[in-house]
Design a protein around this motif. Structure first.
Motif, PDB file in Angstrom:
ATOM      1  N   GLN A  10       0.603  -1.432   0.246  1.00  0.00           N
ATOM      2  CA  GLN A  10       0.384   0.209   0.078  1.00  0.00           C
ATOM      3  C   GLN A  10       0.314   1.077   0.245  1.00  0.00           C
ATOM      4  OE1 GLN A  10      -3.359  -0.410   3.242  1.00  0.00           O
ATOM      5  NE2 GLN A  10      -4.627   0.214   1.546  1.00  0.00           N
ATOM      6  N   GLN A  14       1.397   6.218  -4.027  1.00  0.00           N
ATOM      7  CA  GLN A  14       0.373   6.647  -3.573  1.00  0.00           C
ATOM      8  C   GLN A  14      -0.166   8.070  -3.967  1.00  0.00           C
ATOM      9  OE1 GLN A  14       1.770   7.866   0.160  1.00  0.00           O
ATOM     10  NE2 GLN A  14       2.028   5.857   1.175  1.00  0.00           N
ATOM     11  N   GLN A 257       2.927   7.326 -10.674  1.00  0.00           N
ATOM     12  CA  GLN A 257       2.019   7.371  -8.849  1.00  0.00           C
ATOM     13  C   GLN A 257       0.217   5.790  -9.139  1.00  0.00           C
ATOM     14  OE1 GLN A 257       3.519   6.961  -6.255  1.00  0.00           O
ATOM     15  NE2 GLN A 257       4.743   8.234  -6.630  1.00  0.00           N
ATOM     16  N   TYR A 261      -0.164   2.338  -8.213  1.00  0.00           N
ATOM     17  CA  TYR A 261      -1.040   1.908  -7.764  1.00  0.00           C
ATOM     18  C   TYR A 261      -1.834   1.111  -8.300  1.00  0.00           C
ATOM     19  CZ  TYR A 261      -5.332   2.899  -4.950  1.00  0.00           C
ATOM     20  OH  TYR A 261      -6.057   2.499  -3.715  1.00  0.00           O
TER      21      TYR A 261
END
Ligand SMILES: Nc1ncnc2c1ncn2[C@@H]1O[C@H](COP(=O)(O)OP(=O)(O)OP(=O)(O)O)[C@@H](O)[C@H]1O
Ligand SMILES: [Mg+2]
Length: 371
Positions: A10, A14, A257, A261
């Motif tokens: 996780q 981001q 990102q 992700y």
């Protein structure tokens, strides 16, 4: 199906604005130049740097990175977003962030002030100094106090734009440098906000600041990072998939990102990234680009501006003004006023005379899709 989001994956990607990425990629040159500047004598050009970049190019992330590195190099950092009260915020940040270096200075007896130095204890100003002194004098006192510990002050200003507060900070910076105080400054902003600012005579000193353009980053570096990041959470991606993922970012940091992700979101834990997962991840990432990048860029523009941009999009990624005039037709609007306004709005750029390009990747596709 167990999702990767349940482990440390996780934090790898981001996709939000203004955060500090797990790893800041592809800007070693500008970072090292600024850090080297901090070791140079006060007033040297690299100690006053202006970073320019479009939305999502990583300006805020860069300031966060510089903040971290500068602290390790003996600087107390004040990081602010440009606003009317920023000079006070800079002082407070320096006091707050610098106070830990003065912990062992015992609180002086209540009521006693060290008048000449302007402090009661640590970095807290005496009442008189607090009341009587303006930004420049307070900065000067703080720089002297930090110098006792061999430290300097670094001011980081994000979203820089023309304002009275900015003038105050700029004027004070020049005076502090004139007094040989160990102070440095880095600012970041959208190219058009700053080009207006540079027309302000009070801020001509910024013309002498070192300027760094934050453009697209290398897709090779993005590929290498994806490779490392996916391996670190045991997600398998073939060379072909890594190539595809990296190329689809087109070197745009925010999209890097987003794609990373969504790939992780859609891949089962310790699973394999397939072409179908890539399709889904790209689609989701571009959906976020629509909402968070393209709509905010285009919303403030007039219908005619949008028509102009759509004509530009039909001509391709890089367009000569002659080709665009042909696309608009002989009865079409004159290019120059649009060109100027849209460059100022940060939508297009003119890398070479007579040439126009979109400032952000995929904006061409977006315009063709919505019109
Ligand atoms: N060089 C980079 N390496 C890795 N991630 C990056 C890099 N640059 C930016 N990012 C990431 O991209 C996203 C956008 O970056 P950031 O918020 O710094 O953009 P910005 O230029 O400040 O945009 P805005 O003009 O809208 O404020 C963030 O999630 C950030 O972590
Ligand atoms: Mg930002």
């Amino acid at each position: 199906m167990k999702k990767n989001s349940q482990d440390n994956s996780q934090s790898l990607f981001q996709p939000t604005f203004g955060n500090r990425p797990e790893q800041y990629i592809g800007r070693d040159g500008v970072i090292e130049k600024f850090m080297a500047g901090l070791k140079e004598p006060v007033g040297s050009r690299d100690r006053c740097t202006l970073f320019l970049g479009q939305r999502g190019m990583g300006k805020t992330a860069l300031l966060l990175e510089l903040s971290d590195r500068a602290q390790k190099a003996g600087y107390v950092v004040a990081r602010v977003t440009a606003h009317e009260g920023m000079s006070q915020a800079i002082i407070e940040q320096l006091q707050l962030n610098g106070s830990k270096y003065f912990d062992n200075e015992k609180r002086k007896m209540t009521g006693m002030t060290v008048g000449a130095l302007g402090f009661t204890f640590g970095l807290t100003f005496s009442e008189a100094a607090e009341r009587q002194y303006g930004f420049r004098s307070k900065m000067s006192l703080l720089c002297d106090k930090l110098a006792e510990k061999g430290m300097g002050a670094l001011i980081l200003i994000d979203e820089v734009h023309t304002s009275a507060a900015m003038r105050e900070v700029a004027a004070a910076y020049q005076e502090l440098v004139g007094d040989r105080k160990n102070v440095a400054i880095a600012m970041a902003g959208l190219p058009h906000a700053v080009s207006k600012l540079l027309n302000d005579s009070v801020l001509t000193f910024l013309n002498r600041a070192n300027r760094e353009e934050l453009g697209l980053i290398s897709t090779n570096l993005i590929r290498a990072y994806y490779d490392k990041a996916f391996k670190s959470i045991k997600v398998e991606a073939s060379d072909k998939i890594l190539d595809r993922a990296a190329l689809s970012t087109r070197g745009f940091p925010y999209l890097m990102q987003l794609i990373g992700y969504y790939v992780i979101q859609y891949t089962p834990a310790h699973g394999v990234v397939t072409e179908a997962i890539m399709d889904k991840a790209e689609k989701a990432a571009l959906g976020d680009m629509d909402k968070n990048v393209f709509e905010p860029i285009l919303n403030p523009l007039s219908d005619n501006d949008k028509l102009f941009l759509t004509a530009l999009a039909r001509c391709g990624e890089t367009v000569t003004t002659a080709k665009l005039q042909a696309e608009l037709g002989p009865q079409g609007p004159a290019i120059q006023p649009y060109r100027k306004r849209l460059i100022e709005a940060g939508v297009i750029e003119s890398p070479r005379r007579g040439e126009l390009v979109f400032a952000v990747p995929y904006l061409t596709e977006y315009l063709l899709k919505i019109c």
